[in-house]
Motif scaffolding. Sequence first.
Motif: not given
Length: 316
Positions: A77, A147, A150, A300, A304-305
């Motif tokens: 994330k 996922r 990132q 997302y 959200d980030l």
Amino acid sequence: MVRAFGLVLGLACVLVACGGDRGAPTKAVAPKAPPRAASPEVLQAAGIDNTVLAKALFGAKGTGSAQPAAPYGGYAKGCLAGGVELPETGPTWQAMRLSRNRNWGHPDTIAYIKRLSAKAAAQPGWNGLYIGDISQPRGGPMLTGHRSHQIGMDVDIWMKPALNLTLTRPDRENISSISTRRARGAYTNDNWTRAHHEILKAAASDPAVARIFVFPGAKVQMCRDARGNRDWLRKIRPWWGHHYHFHVRLSCPSGAAGCVDQAPMPPGDGCADAERWVQDILNPPPPDPNAPPPRPRREYVMSDLPQQCVSVLSSR
Ligand SMILES: [Zn+2]
């Protein structure tokens, strides 16, 4: 119970043929200080439509941001400022699947790949490493697959020995890695060699590394074959998939204030835990009738980030 649930997830993953480490190693994450998320005001000022999925926005960026290098947020994330491209071919590596444009990472990750590949080149039958996905140029969620990956601090490394380092672009789209497991990951197969052991040992012994994900049978095999110092084994973590490649996760760079490390690993070499994984593969525990159904994950959007990801996206 947790493992049985994970088994179901892992099975679901196999059934839909999802990529490598989807759903992976984030369960144990305990963020020390969750980064401040992007506010509506910040998004509006940047002209970002918060109904568009973040993976579409980050997936559309072809180059790194013109910013100092910094990972923001957590492995699953976040985003990456100042991402650097791993050269497609080097003296001891080739980046694979170039069409994905995921050969970008934090400079520490790129440096790590270079030094590990030089060590791999010393193994019999290996001239270096084939490098799978690192991150998108600006990190962030991806349109397909992982996922995690990132923040430019994760890298997938192929199990296939990199003998030929003159592969063409089309070769690198078409050649597949090799699986090193049998019995659904309870054991290694004949593709697994001492060189794999030595390369994973070198990979885990590097102080930049936080942890490495590989299928349970490989961890157990390494536990049996290890001689002398066993400290490096702690960083080798059993996980679903990860038999065509292993996944190296680097720690947050020192001084990277916006980067969220994963919770530390339990003490010890983790060999008994890996044995339990193997037993659960061989004799799957019955499903827990009281287990809640898995909740679908929400995709997302930018709010959200971490807030810094807005400027990473907006930067030239
Ligand atoms: Zn991975």
